[in-house]
Each structure stands twice: as structure tokens, then as C-alpha cells.
Design a protein around this motif. Structure first.
Motif, PDB file in Angstrom:
ATOM      1  N   ARG A  45       0.348  -1.089  -0.001  1.00 54.72           N
ATOM      2  CA  ARG A  45       0.111   0.011  -0.581  1.00 54.72           C
ATOM      3  C   ARG A  45       0.549   1.507   0.237  1.00 54.72           C
ATOM      4  NH1 ARG A  45      -4.278  -2.357   3.871  1.00 54.72           N
ATOM      5  NH2 ARG A  45      -5.781  -3.610   3.087  1.00 54.72           N
ATOM      6  N   VAL A  46       1.613   1.041  -0.528  1.00 53.94           N
ATOM      7  CA  VAL A  46       2.954   2.368  -1.035  1.00 53.94           C
ATOM      8  C   VAL A  46       2.993   2.933  -2.443  1.00 53.94           C
ATOM      9  CG1 VAL A  46       5.107   3.097  -1.042  1.00 53.94           C
ATOM     10  CG2 VAL A  46       3.645   1.377   0.620  1.00 53.94           C
ATOM     11  N   SER A  47       2.392   3.999  -2.699  1.00 51.38           N
ATOM     12  CA  SER A  47       3.003   4.234  -4.131  1.00 51.38           C
ATOM     13  C   SER A  47       3.705   4.342  -4.969  1.00 51.38           C
ATOM     14  CB  SER A  47       2.665   6.012  -4.006  1.00 51.38           C
ATOM     15  OG  SER A  47       3.784   6.454  -4.016  1.00 51.38           O
ATOM     16  N   TRP A  48       3.969   3.882  -6.257  1.00 54.85           N
ATOM     17  CA  TRP A  48       4.793   3.019  -7.341  1.00 54.85           C
ATOM     18  C   TRP A  48       6.362   4.235  -7.034  1.00 54.85           C
ATOM     19  CZ3 TRP A  48       2.674   1.386 -12.689  1.00 54.85           C
ATOM     20  CH2 TRP A  48       1.521   0.654 -12.023  1.00 54.85           C
ATOM     21  N   GLU A  49       5.977   5.746  -6.769  1.00 58.53           N
ATOM     22  CA  GLU A  49       7.164   6.679  -7.285  1.00 58.53           C
ATOM     23  C   GLU A  49       7.810   6.889  -5.791  1.00 58.53           C
ATOM     24  OE1 GLU A  49       3.599   7.468  -9.378  1.00 58.53           O
ATOM     25  OE2 GLU A  49       4.014   7.272  -7.562  1.00 58.53           O
ATOM     26  N   ALA A  50       6.754   6.396  -4.697  1.00 57.16           N
ATOM     27  CA  ALA A  50       7.102   6.571  -3.129  1.00 57.16           C
ATOM     28  C   ALA A  50       8.370   5.338  -3.472  1.00 57.16           C
ATOM     29  CB  ALA A  50       6.481   6.655  -1.768  1.00 57.16           C
ATOM     30  N   SER A  51       7.827   3.803  -2.951  1.00 61.64           N
ATOM     31  CA  SER A  51       8.465   3.107  -3.720  1.00 61.64           C
ATOM     32  C   SER A  51       9.770   2.706  -4.214  1.00 61.64           C
ATOM     33  CB  SER A  51       7.835   1.841  -3.584  1.00 61.64           C
ATOM     34  OG  SER A  51       7.383   1.692  -4.810  1.00 61.64           O
TER      35      SER A  51
END
Length: 837
Positions: A706-712
Motif C-alpha cells: 500500500r505504498v505508491s509506485w513513486e514512493a517505493s
């Protein structure tokens, strides 16, 4: 009269209003004192968020060796200063006033002063928040140019050349200088040493170096020089590139251009290098295996690099082979072996390293005999003893696996960064490894072999995860491979526009035509013995329908970096294909891949694909499936993944968001993959997590929940992350649902944990898991506003072992965080290994 009264009244009203407004504002500082204080707290929190975002961009820029803009650095300093002022203001003066109010001692003057000061600081913070909206925080720095080690390895016989060469560079009548000698004699080392010395002495403003190599590419030379000068010429036509480079070089008052490994005359004007009358401040130093080439380049001074003197050779050999060569029964034989290397540094180092610390005299006698009897094959510009000495080093590799991997590396172009992970996947397809049962075992074995080859000076360590092969070693490897039933056709990065003409392809076991400009391959080839075909980086490439029909023994096929790519029907004839790489491709229908029933390794990462076909269900022998960053992937039919029950490694990082939608794949299908040893998986932000997953014994994993692609992606871009084999990136709201058991199990076994916007926990150890974080080495908390502590020993007994392996701790944008351990008792050993916080 009415007009006069009206005007008088209006003016009088304004005169009276002004002091009343001013008085009201000052009264507000006192009356709304608490509101101003609270507004300041909120503004400070918002500023901290802006600062963290800017700091994140700064950290990322620094990792890319970019220069931070001056106004950004000043802004960060201003933010730190005012944040410190606000913290002191809120903690000291406001708290002191509250104590006074608690004792019914209302200090009107103090309240007024604090309210006014809070308002003033809030306005300053608001201004800084607006200033913090930077579009860019940095700019790319020009590369440093020539960087070499110290001159410790420069022998006396070479120092005289260095001295004479430096004198020639000071001669105003000399523009072009040649440095020539046989392959492996150390020309490049000397050229770099010259570059280093003139850089340190400030004799030149700039030093640039380009590797020319046997296959002349004007575009490549221009690109390497431009990169050091910070000039962007990518995408510009060759003729125009020369003009841009010409003008950029003329901007440098004093510049030294080093052209390394020149094999033929280069038109410097065509490259875009002004010298002589066009630019008196530009000098050119070129290295070549041919004195004739130096003459063709109109070099006014030519220096010949000869082999090392006998004693110099022995000193270098002794350093490589170890003190064992000083033993009385070995010394005379060792000196004979060193002498057979003919004073060539590359030969001395490779042979010496191959025999390092071997105590048995018969090994040394055998080595001397091999060097004496070796029958070299002629290679242009190379001394025969280089071939025999490198072949000896090859012969002394202890395993057949190492020999196979070494010879395979000659299929790559000169000066090519070879990714070790690619060697792992090729090696499994070619069955290099004995007694290896899993891909992870093969990966460990490959890294061990590469380490051996590096220590033997047969490969060169580059950036983490990459190696290169010296061009001389590569030439010799091609000679050796022909003696060991490897019929290779290697024309990698040769500037080919068409498929090479050859009488027959039937004897070939390997073809490497990677990194060329071939646009079409033959209609069909008869290659019954072909095991390896490397065609990557030929774009665009048309492959006729019947092309693969005559390659039924093919084991490894690489068609990566081809845009667009249409897979022909004849691909289905490759019944023994085990490794297929289609990375960074623009692909259409993939159904034919499902016919490759013996396929074991399939990599489609970063390719443009929209759906996985149902035929993938037939890939019953697939061990590895790499779908990382296939961001256009929208359809994976239900049931396909669960059929791939032999998968050991599954990579689906930032790839697919449509889990559990209609006919699409279900996340629960991962439960069928019981053989997994390596998983990279991203549970989307809105996904429903399965209640059970078979990850309890997964040895290597990178899982984001549940973390955004950009953040991960940003989190994984940090340099320190890759050293951890078990990694979790987690965002969750525990107010609405508790953590599932399998997630907690992964947390307990994670070495790297990043909690992002995690809500509903106060202390990490107690509220997240029980039993303690026993494996955790790196912990980061970002925007976890409810978290107050890592440990709370006042309310619950802490585990005997928790955080005792923690080495790195980062906490930012966590406004409620108070302390690491809340309570008097800290578990024994906790945080003892902490190195960075």
C-alpha cells in the motif's frame, strides 16, 4: 456646504480609523495570544513537511553526483535557523508563560510580547514555505575527467617517459603527442598518469579522455569528451555535434585531450577537436599499438613504451605472486616464469596472480614448461608472449565453470559493463554450474567465480554488480575459445549496418552481434550447433517468420533493447531454449513464448507489454519470471500465475495494479508458488490483502504494501538498500484493520524496514509485532504521525532481544515522536550496533 461636510467626514473617518485599526492589531496580540501560538505550531509543522520534501530531492541529487543550487542551500539554512528559533521559543518562553498562568500570575506584557513574536515568526515561515517551491534543486556536475591511482606502480624506466612527455606538453610548437607500444605494455596507465599530474599541477584547466578502440566510432568519441565538458549533444546529428564540440573546446583556455587505443587515423576536425592554429591551448595525447598510426595522426613527438626491465618485471611479479617466490627451491623457477612474461605488465600480473602462494615446485615447473611450449596465434599489435602468459592464467583457473564464464565474456564488446546478474541468467541456461539446485545458489556461485577472475586480473571490477574485460584479455580469450570447441562469431559494437557475410554458420556455437545498427536478419539460418545468440541493442530490428527454424539447439537468446519487436512464429522451434531476455522492448503478442515448454528464465522487465497471454500456463519449467516495471501491463488472466508452480524467483515491482479485477489474476494465486526463494512484489494501495500467504520461509524478499509506485521506487534508489536481502516497505492504518499474521512474520524477518504514513501505532516494537525485531538492521519512519516511541517499557515488558542488530535509524516528518525508549529499562543489547541515526 453638504459637499464640504461629506469630504471632511470621509477624511476624518480615515484619520480616526487608522489608530483604531493599529490599536486593534496590538490588542489582538494579547487577546488572541493562544491562537497565534497554535498558528505558529501549524506553520512550523507545514514548513517541516516542505523541508523534508526538498531534502529528499537534495539527497537524491547528491546520490547522482549533482551540484545543489546556492539558493536551495541558503533556503535549507534559513529553514534550519528559524525552526531552531521556533523550537526554543515554544519550549522555553511559552512554557514559562503557561507556568505563570497556571499559578494565576497573568503577565499581560508577556502575553502581548509572545503573541506578537509568534505572529512575526509565522509570517516568516509562511514566506519560507512559498520560497521552498523549487522546480529544480540541483544541476548536473561536469565529470572530474582523469582520475587515477597514485604513481606507486610507475617504474623508473617509465618515469623518464613521463618526464619527457610533460616537457613536450610545455613546448608551444607541439600540439599532438603519440604514445605507442605493444598491447598490454601499459600505455593507458601512463596516459592516465600524465592526465593526473597535469590536472593536479593546474597546467591545464581541463583534461578529457576518450577510448577509441579497434572499432572507430566518431559518435562515441564525441560523447565521451562532451560528457566531461558538461556538453549535451545526444540526439544531434554527427556533423552538427562536431560544431558544438569544436566551440565548447575553444572555450577552454588550456585543455588536454587524451585519445586512448587508436588503431587508425582519425580526422580530428570531423570529431570536433580544434588544435594547432585553430586552438593553441589544446594539446592531444594519443596512445596506439602502432607507431605508423601516430605518424598518420601528425604527432610531432612520439614516445615508445617498451617492456619493463628485468628487475622491474620481477618486482611486479613478486607483488602479484606473493612471498612464496622467495623460497630457495622456488626462486629460480619463479624468475624463469616471470622472465617468460616478457616484461609486459598485464602478462606479469595475470600469471603472477594465477600462481599466487602456490608452494609446490612442480606447479611452477609445469607453468614454465607451458609458457615455453605455448603456440600463440597472431593478433595484430600483440606480442606472442602476452597470449601464452594469459593462456597460462586461464589454464590455472581451478574450475571449468570459471573457464566457461571467462570465455563467455569475450562475446561482449570492448569496454562493456557486463552485469553479473545477466551472467547468472545466461549461465543457468548454458548449464555452466555443477551441483547447483536453485537460482540463488547459481547467483552465489557466479559472484564467487567473478571474484576469482577479478583477483586473477582476467576481469576488472567496475560499479557494484558489474565487470569489464580488458581489450587485450578479450583478444586472447577469443583465441583460447577457438581452441576449446567454441566457434564464436563476435562482431559486437562493430558499427554493422547489415548481417555479416559468411560462407557457413553451421559450425558456430555462439553469435554476438549486439550493439550494432542491423535492421534486418536473414530469412533463415542453418545453425544446428548454435547455443547462444545475442542480438540486443539493434533497433529497430525486423525478424522474418522462419529465422529461428534452423537453431533448434539454441539455449540462450537475447533480444533486449529493441523497439519495436515482433516475435516471429519460428520462435516456437526453439524447443530447448532455457533463457530468453526481452528487456526494454516494445512488444506486441507474446503468445508464441508459451510454446517454449523448456524455458526456465524469462525476463520482460521494463518492456512495453499490455497483457500476459494464457499460453504462459504451459511454461511449466519456468524458474524465473521478471516483470519489473512493465507499467503498461493491464491483463494477467486468472490462473496463469498459479500454474507456474516451479517459480523460484518472481519479480513484479511497480508493474500491475489490476489484481482481483474481473477475469484478472488474483493475489491469492501467489499461494501456489511454494518454491519461491526470491520475491519482489508490490501490493497496490487499494488492494485487499489475502489472509494467508506462504512467505514464512522466504529467504529473499522485497515487498511493498500500500505504498505508491513513486514512493517505493524512491526508497529503493538509496544506495544502502541493496545490501539487505529481506526488505519491507509498509503503509497501513491500524485504526481500521490489524496487521495480518503473514505481514507480521515478514516484519520479524526483515533486515530493512521502511514505514511510510503508518497510522494507529504509538510504539513500534509493542504495537506492530511481539517477540522483538531480531533481524532488523535498517529502520526508517517517515510521516508516521502517531508514533511516539520505538519501545515503551513502562506499559509492557520489552522482549529480551529487540533492535540488537539495528545499524541505521532514520526518523523524519514524525511530529509526535518523543523518544526512542519510553521507560527506565532498555533491553540488554538493544541499539548496541547502531552506527548512524
Amino acid at each position: 456646504m453638504e459637499i464640504v461636510s461629506s469630504v471632511t467626514g470621509s477624511v476624518t473617518g480615515k484619520i480616526i480609523d487608522k489608530p483604531f485599526n493599529e490599536a486593534g492589531r496590538h490588542f489582538g496580540y494579547l487577546y488572541h495570544y493562544n491562537d497565534y501560538i497554535e498558528a505558529l505550531r501549524k506553520q512550523a509543522g507545514k514548513l517541516a513537511d516542505v523541508r523534508d520534501r526538498v531534502q529528499g530531492k537534495i539527497d537524491s541529487a547528491k546520490r547522482n553526483c549533482e551540484i545543489i543550487e546556492n539558493d536551495v542551500q541558503k533556503w535549507i539554512t534559513d529553514v534550519e535557523n528559524i525552526s531552531e528559533e521556533v523550537e526554543i521559543f515554544l519550549e522555553d518562553e511559552v512554557n514559562a508563560n503557561k507556568r505563570c498562568l497556571g499559578g494565576w500570575c497573568i503577565n499581560v506584557r508577556s502575553c502581548y510580547r509572545l503573541g506578537k513574536e509568534a505572529h512575526k515568526k509565522a509570517l516568516a515561515i509562511s514566506h519560507l514555505r512559498e520560497e521552498g517551491k523549487f522546480e529544480d534543486v540541483s544541476h548536473r556536475a561536469a565529470p572530474m575527467g582523469i582520475i587515477t591511482s597514485s604513481s606507486k606502480g610507475i617504474f623508473e624506466s617509465r618515469k623518464s617517459i613521463v618526464k619527457q612527455l610533460l616537457e613536450a606538453l610545455n613546448n608551444e610548437n607541439v600540439s599532438v603527442i603519440g604514445l605507442c607500444g605493444m598491447g598490454g605494455v601499459g600505455k593507458t596507465t601512463l596516459a592516465k598518469e600524465i592526465g593526473k599530474q597535469v590536472q593536479e599541477s593546474k597546467r591545464y584547466d581541463t583534461v578529457v579522455m576518450a577510448v577509441v578502440s579497434h572499432n572507430l566510432s566518431i559518435v562515441k568519441i564525441q560523447g565521451e569528451i562532451a560528457a566531461v565538458l558538461g556538453l549535451t549533444i545526444c540526439g544531434i546529428e554527427e556533423s552538427a555535434r562536431a560544431g558544438y564540440l569544436w566551440e565548447r573546446i575553444k572555450m577552454e583556455k588550456r585543455i588536454l585531450v587524451i585519445l586512448d587505443d587508436v588503431w587508425e587515423r582519425i580526422d580530428l576536425q570531423k570529431v570536433g577537436i580544434p588544435f594547432g592554429e585553430d586552438h593553441e591551448g589544446c594539446n592531444i595525447l594519443l596512445t596506439s599499438r602502432s607507431q605508423g598510426v601516430c605518424n598518420q595522426m601528425d604527432a610531432q613527438k612520439i614516445f615508445i613504451v617498451r617492456t619493463l626491465l628485468e628487475e622491474e618485471s620481477w618486482i611486479l611479479f613478486r607483488e602479484a605472486a606473493g612471498t612464496v617466490v622467495e623460497k630457495s627451491d622456488l626462486n629460480s623457477i619463479a624468475r624463469k616464469v616471470a622472465a617468460k612474461c616478457s616484461g609486459l605488465p598485464i602478462a606479469i600480473l595475470t600469471v603472477g596472480r594465477a600462481l599466487k602462494n602456490r608452494n609446490n615446485k612442480y606447479v611452477w615447473i609445469d607453468a614454465a614448461q607451458q609458457l615455453k611450449k605455448s603456440t600463440p596465434t597472431n593478433i595484430e599489435g600483440m606480442h606472442k608472449d602476452v597470449i601464452s602468459s594469459l593462456e597460462l592464467s586461464y589454464n590455472y583457473l581451478e574450475s571449468e565453470e570459471a573457464k566457461k564464464l571467462f570465455l563467455f565474456c569475450c562475446l561482449f564488446p570492448e569496454d562493456y559493463n557486463i552485469k553479473i546478474e545477466v551472467l547468472v541468467r545466461y549461465g543457468m541456461g548454458l548449464r555452466w554450474f555443477k551441483d547447483v539446485d536453485t537460482l540463488e545458489e547459481a547467483r552465489v556461485r557466479t559472484h564467487a567465480i567473478v571474484s576469482t577472475l577479478i583477483s586473477s586480473f582476467l576481469l576488472i571490477a567496475e560499479d557494484e554488480g558489474y565487470v569489464t574485460m580488458h581489450d587485450v584479455v578479450r583478444d586472447v580469450a577469443l583465441v583460447i575459445s577457438s581452441k576449446h570447441n567454441n566457434a564464436f562469431m563476435v562482431k559486437a559494437r562493430n558499427g554493422l549496418l547489415e548481417w555479416p557475410i559468411r560462407d557457413t554458420f553451421e559450425d558456430l556455437t555462439g553469435i554476438s552481434l549486439m550493439s550494432n545498427y542491423i535492421h534486418e536478419v536473414p530469412a533463415m539460418l542453418e545453425c544446428p550447433k548454435l547455443q547462444v545468440l545475442l542480438l540486443q541493442e539493434n533497433s529497430p530490428l525486423v525478424i522474418p517468420d522462419k529465422f529461428f527454424q534452423g537453431m533448434k539447439d539454441l539455449k540462450v537468446l537475447d533480444l533486449s533493447y529493441i523497439l519495436p519487436l515482433s516475435l516471429p512464429p519460428s520462435l516456437s522451434f526453439l524447443v530447448d531454449l532455457r533463457t530468453l531476455r526481452l528487456e526494454d522492448c516494445y512488444l506486441g503478442d507474446l503468445s508464441v513464448i508459451g510454446e517454449l515448454s523448456n524455458l526456465e528464465i524469462l525476463s520482460l522487465c521494463r518492456s512495453s507489454i499490455k497483457e500476459i497471454p494464457e499460453t504462459f500456463c504451459r511454461l511449466s519449467h519456468l524458474w524465473l519470471l521478471d516483470l519489473d516495471h512493465c507499467r503498461q501491463l493491464a491483463l494477467i488472466p486468472h490462473g496463469v500465475i498459479s500454474q507456474l508452480d516451479k517459480l523460484e524467483e518472481f519479480y513484479m515491482w511497480n508493474t500491475f495494479k489490476n489484481w482481483d479485477c474481473e477475469t484478472n489474476a488474483k493475489v491469492v494465486e501467489l499461494q501456489a508458488l511454494t518454491r519461491l526463494t526470491n520475491l519482489m512484489f508490490h501490493f497496490p494501495q487499494n488492494s485487499i490483502l489475502p489472509s494467508h500467504m506462504p512467505f514464512q520461509h522466504l529467504p529473499n524478499f522485497t515487498i511493498a504494501v500500500r505504498v505508491s509506485w513513486e514512493a517505493s521506487d524512491f526508497i529503493l534508489s538509496t544506495s544502502s538498500v541493496n545490501k539487505y536481502s529481506t526488505r519491507m516497505i509498509l503503509s497501513h492504518d491500524m485504526r481500521f484493520s490489524p496487521l495480518l499474521g503473514w505481514v507480521k512474520d515478514l516484519l520479524k524477518r526483515s533486515e530493512f524496514l521502511f514505514l511510510h504514513e503508518f497510522i494507529g501505532v504509538q510504539d513500534i516494537d509493542g504495537d506492530l509485532i511481539s517477540g522483538g525485531f531480531t533481524e532488523l538492521k535498517c529502520l526508517t519512519l517517515q510521516s508516521c504521525d502517531n508514533v511516539k516511541y520505538l519501545l515503551n517499557t513502562l506499559e509492557r515488558a520489552a522482549p529480551h532481544e529487540t533492535f540488537h542488530n539495528l545499524e541505521e535509524l532514520t526518523i523524519y516528518s514524525n511530529h509526535s515522536f518523543v523518544e526512542i525508549c519510553h521507560g527506565q529499562v532498555l533491553p540488554a543489547g538493544s541499539f548496541n550496533k547502531l552506527k548512524r541515526a
